[in-house]
Structures are given as structure tokens and as C-alpha cells.
Design a protein around this motif. Structure first.
Motif, mmCIF file in Angstrom:
data_model
loop_
_atom_site.group_PDB
_atom_site.id
_atom_site.type_symbol
_atom_site.label_atom_id
_atom_site.label_comp_id
_atom_site.label_asym_id
_atom_site.label_seq_id
_atom_site.Cartn_x
_atom_site.Cartn_y
_atom_site.Cartn_z
ATOM 1 N N ARG A 2 0.928 -1.151 0.096
ATOM 2 C CA ARG A 2 -0.068 -0.039 -0.112
ATOM 3 C C ARG A 2 0.883 1.140 0.059
ATOM 4 N N LEU A 3 0.860 2.240 -1.082
ATOM 5 C CA LEU A 3 1.376 3.498 -0.997
ATOM 6 C C LEU A 3 0.423 4.455 -0.879
ATOM 7 N N LYS A 4 0.683 5.290 0.401
ATOM 8 C CA LYS A 4 -0.417 6.127 0.916
ATOM 9 C C LYS A 4 -0.660 7.388 0.045
ATOM 10 N N ASN A 5 0.357 7.703 -0.450
ATOM 11 C CA ASN A 5 0.496 9.125 -1.297
ATOM 12 C C ASN A 5 1.562 9.022 -2.099
ATOM 13 N N VAL A 6 1.688 10.163 -3.044
ATOM 14 C CA VAL A 6 2.626 10.325 -4.114
ATOM 15 C C VAL A 6 4.192 10.260 -3.542
ATOM 16 N N GLU A 7 4.210 10.605 -2.182
ATOM 17 C CA GLU A 7 5.549 10.690 -1.471
ATOM 18 C C GLU A 7 6.006 9.191 -1.235
ATOM 19 N N ASP A 8 5.194 8.547 -1.078
ATOM 20 C CA ASP A 8 5.500 6.766 -0.812
ATOM 21 C C ASP A 8 5.759 6.136 -2.254
ATOM 22 N N THR A 9 5.029 6.723 -3.349
ATOM 23 C CA THR A 9 5.425 6.110 -4.708
ATOM 24 C C THR A 9 6.925 6.544 -5.003
ATOM 25 N N ARG A 10 7.185 7.911 -4.725
ATOM 26 C CA ARG A 10 8.603 8.488 -5.127
ATOM 27 C C ARG A 10 9.679 7.753 -4.301
ATOM 28 N N GLY A 30 -1.380 -0.730 -15.323
ATOM 29 C CA GLY A 30 -2.289 0.025 -14.263
ATOM 30 C C GLY A 30 -2.963 1.235 -15.273
ATOM 31 N N ASP A 31 -4.077 1.618 -14.820
ATOM 32 C CA ASP A 31 -4.855 2.548 -15.691
ATOM 33 C C ASP A 31 -4.160 3.999 -15.678
ATOM 34 N N LEU A 32 -4.799 4.679 -16.364
ATOM 35 C CA LEU A 32 -4.518 6.172 -16.599
ATOM 36 C C LEU A 32 -4.502 6.785 -15.285
ATOM 37 N N GLY A 33 -3.235 7.285 -14.711
ATOM 38 C CA GLY A 33 -3.200 8.140 -13.453
ATOM 39 C C GLY A 33 -3.066 7.211 -12.262
ATOM 40 N N SER A 34 -2.513 6.028 -12.512
ATOM 41 C CA SER A 34 -2.442 5.053 -11.531
ATOM 42 C C SER A 34 -1.003 5.576 -10.805
ATOM 43 N N GLY A 35 -0.135 6.039 -11.687
ATOM 44 C CA GLY A 35 1.083 6.458 -11.068
ATOM 45 C C GLY A 35 2.428 5.948 -11.700
ATOM 46 N N LYS A 36 2.190 5.132 -12.864
ATOM 47 C CA LYS A 36 3.347 4.687 -13.364
ATOM 48 C C LYS A 36 4.353 5.721 -13.872
ATOM 49 N N THR A 37 4.088 6.693 -14.414
ATOM 50 C CA THR A 37 5.188 7.870 -14.874
ATOM 51 C C THR A 37 5.639 8.362 -13.681
ATOM 52 N N THR A 38 4.979 8.678 -12.641
ATOM 53 C CA THR A 38 5.504 9.305 -11.560
ATOM 54 C C THR A 38 6.485 8.189 -10.732
ATOM 55 N N PHE A 39 6.107 7.062 -10.906
ATOM 56 C CA PHE A 39 7.014 5.965 -10.424
ATOM 57 C C PHE A 39 8.498 6.093 -11.113
ATOM 58 N N VAL A 101 8.543 -0.344 -18.880
ATOM 59 C CA VAL A 101 7.423 -0.433 -20.095
ATOM 60 C C VAL A 101 6.227 0.088 -19.301
ATOM 61 N N GLU A 102 5.490 1.156 -19.561
ATOM 62 C CA GLU A 102 4.185 1.416 -19.116
ATOM 63 C C GLU A 102 3.291 0.631 -19.957
ATOM 64 N N TRP A 103 1.882 0.224 -19.562
ATOM 65 C CA TRP A 103 0.980 -0.300 -20.328
ATOM 66 C C TRP A 103 1.883 -1.689 -20.718
ATOM 67 N N GLY A 125 -8.868 9.403 -4.200
ATOM 68 C CA GLY A 125 -7.833 9.791 -3.408
ATOM 69 C C GLY A 125 -6.281 9.331 -3.856
ATOM 70 N N ASP A 126 -5.413 9.299 -2.777
ATOM 71 C CA ASP A 126 -4.091 9.501 -3.281
ATOM 72 C C ASP A 126 -3.414 7.825 -3.089
ATOM 73 N N GLU A 127 -4.291 6.985 -2.403
ATOM 74 C CA GLU A 127 -3.716 5.719 -2.067
ATOM 75 C C GLU A 127 -3.653 4.751 -3.318
ATOM 76 N N ARG A 128 -2.367 4.187 -3.408
ATOM 77 C CA ARG A 128 -2.243 3.244 -4.522
ATOM 78 C C ARG A 128 -1.893 1.828 -3.949
ATOM 79 N N TYR A 129 -2.478 0.713 -4.531
ATOM 80 C CA TYR A 129 -1.948 -0.402 -4.160
ATOM 81 C C TYR A 129 -1.268 -1.124 -5.250
HETATM 82 P P1 ADP Z 1 0.198 7.055 -15.334
HETATM 83 O O1 ADP Z 1 1.468 7.033 -15.971
HETATM 84 O O2 ADP Z 1 0.010 5.827 -14.550
HETATM 85 O O3 ADP Z 1 -0.821 7.266 -16.179
HETATM 86 P P2 ADP Z 1 0.961 9.409 -13.803
HETATM 87 O O4 ADP Z 1 2.154 9.096 -12.898
HETATM 88 O O5 ADP Z 1 1.247 10.116 -14.843
HETATM 89 O O6 ADP Z 1 0.116 8.143 -13.959
HETATM 90 O O7 ADP Z 1 -0.143 10.385 -12.767
HETATM 91 C C1 ADP Z 1 -0.221 9.863 -11.325
HETATM 92 C C2 ADP Z 1 -1.124 10.936 -10.897
HETATM 93 O O8 ADP Z 1 -1.585 10.801 -9.496
HETATM 94 C C3 ADP Z 1 -0.048 12.346 -10.668
HETATM 95 O O9 ADP Z 1 -0.969 13.382 -10.841
HETATM 96 C C4 ADP Z 1 0.394 11.942 -9.107
HETATM 97 O O10 ADP Z 1 0.703 13.384 -8.671
HETATM 98 C C5 ADP Z 1 -1.046 11.611 -8.703
HETATM 99 N N1 ADP Z 1 -0.996 10.805 -7.540
HETATM 100 C C6 ADP Z 1 -1.662 10.955 -6.348
HETATM 101 N N2 ADP Z 1 -1.188 9.961 -5.380
HETATM 102 C C7 ADP Z 1 -0.405 9.228 -5.986
HETATM 103 C C8 ADP Z 1 0.323 7.928 -5.568
HETATM 104 N N3 ADP Z 1 0.240 7.388 -4.251
HETATM 105 N N4 ADP Z 1 1.318 7.516 -6.460
HETATM 106 C C9 ADP Z 1 1.363 8.077 -7.701
HETATM 107 N N5 ADP Z 1 0.852 9.192 -8.139
HETATM 108 C C10 ADP Z 1 -0.327 9.680 -7.311
#
Ligand code: ADP
Ligand code: MG
Length: 154
Positions: A2-10, A30-39, A101-103, A125-129
Motif C-alpha cells: 500500500r502506498l499512501k500518497n505520492v511521496e510513498d510512490t516517489r 495500471g490505468d491512466l493516472g495510477s502512478g506509472k510515470t510518477t514512479f 515499460v508502461e502499459w 484519493g492518493d492511495e495506490r496498491y
Molecule cells: P500514469 O503514468 O499511470 O498514467 P501518472 O504518474 O502520470 O500516472 O499520474 C499519476 C497522478 O496521480 C499524478 O498526478 C500524481 O501526482 C497523482 N498521485 C496521487 N497519489 C499518488 C500516488 N500514491 N502514487 C502515484 N501518483 C499519485
């Protein structure tokens, strides 16, 4: 995991970025916005890459030079695994560097045997699994690193 927020993902991305080796392949699902690029951005930071990592959705592949180069693919717009070959996917996978590789589910057949599969899901919200699956010897080592991360860093 469980990743509570974007900081955990980073944190996770940077941690893994400090531990990846040449020819590692991370398959992100994972779907659009799930955090793949952020990771991936955090992974690059952990790898010591200075350049800002952007989305690869339209470029299909972005390459970042570092001690270990990062090959960042986004298969979202690819029709089938064949197209992954056409954009030179296989050559990069056989080049010294780290591939993300995303997707990845769209091109799974084109990926190496030994990959770390990271599946992202979210609620509101910001939680991710994150579901982690290793398909070989090397990816099991990375899976073990992720377990350590979960135990000590979250
Ligand atoms: P993807 O590449 O999967 O489409 P992105 O990384 O581009 O996803 O986008 C994820 C969005 O969700 C960003 O705007 C990011 O700030 C937000 N976000 C919120 N919580 C999280 C989290 N726990 N992990 C990753 N991103 C998060
Ligand atoms: Mg993305």
C-alpha cells in the motif's frame, strides 16, 4: 503493497532506482493516472539521472543517459506486440540499461522472460496498491528489495 500518497510512490521509485542493474526490465500495468510515470520519474532520480523524465505516451520511447541508461517505453498507443519490435523495443532490451515499460500488458509477449511486473490500482484519493510479480531469478531479487522497502521505509 500500500502506498499512501505520492511521496510513498516517489520513495519506492528512488529506492528501486538505486538498486536496478543493467538489463533489468520493469513492466508497469495500471490505468491512466495510477502512478506509472510518477514512479518512473523517481526511479530515474534514484538511478542518478539528472534529466527530467516526461510521459512517453506520444514519443513511445524516451531514452535518458546516465551511468546506466534508462529506456522508458509507453505502449499505450501501440496496436500489438509487433509494433514494439518496430519501434526498436527488442534492441533496447538487449542494450546495457534499464527498461521500464508502461502499459506492459499490451506488449507482454515482446518482453524478456525475467521481468518484474508492477500492477498499480487505486481507489479514490492518493492511495495506490501495488501488486508485485517476479517471473525469474533476477526479478525475484528485485521483489526481495521491494519487500525490504515495505518493511523498513513505509
Ligand atoms: P500514469 O503514468 O499511470 O498514467 P501518472 O504518474 O502520470 O500516472 O499520474 C499519476 C497522478 O496521480 C499524478 O498526478 C500524481 O501526482 C497523482 N498521485 C496521487 N497519489 C499518488 C500516488 N500514491 N502514487 C502515484 N501518483 C499519485
Ligand atoms: Mg504514464
Amino acid at each position: 503493497m500500500r502506498l499512501k500518497n505520492v511521496e510513498d510512490t516517489r520513495k519506492l521509485g528512488e529506492y528501486l532506482g538505486q538498486r536496478v542493474q543493467a538489463y533489468d526490465c520493469l513492466a508497469l500495468i495500471g490505468d491512466l493516472g495510477s502512478g506509472k510515470t510518477t514512479f518512473t520519474q523517481a526511479l530515474a532520480k534514484g538511478m542518478g539521472i539528472q534529466e527530467v523524465v516526461s510521459s512517453a505516451t506520444f514519443t513511445l520511447i524516451n531514452i535518458y543517459e546516465g551511468d546506466l541508461p534508462l529506456f522508458h517505453f509507453d505502449a499505450y498507443r501501440l496496436e500489438d506486440p509487433e509494433e514494439f519490435f518496430e519501434i526498436g523495443g527488442e534492441e533496447y532490451l538487449n542494450t546495457r540499461g534499464v527498461a521500464v515499460v508502461e502499459w506492459a500488458d499490451l506488449v507482454m509477449e515482446a518482453l524478456p522472460e525475467d521481468i518484474l511486473i508492477l500492477s498499480w490500482t487505486r481507489d479514490l484519493g492518493d492511495e495506490r496498491y501495488l501488486q508485485v510479480e517476479a517471473t525469474g531469478k533476477r526479478s525475484r531479487q528485485l521483489e526481495e528489495e521491494l519487500r525490504k522497502f515495505e518493511d523498513t521505509c513505509l
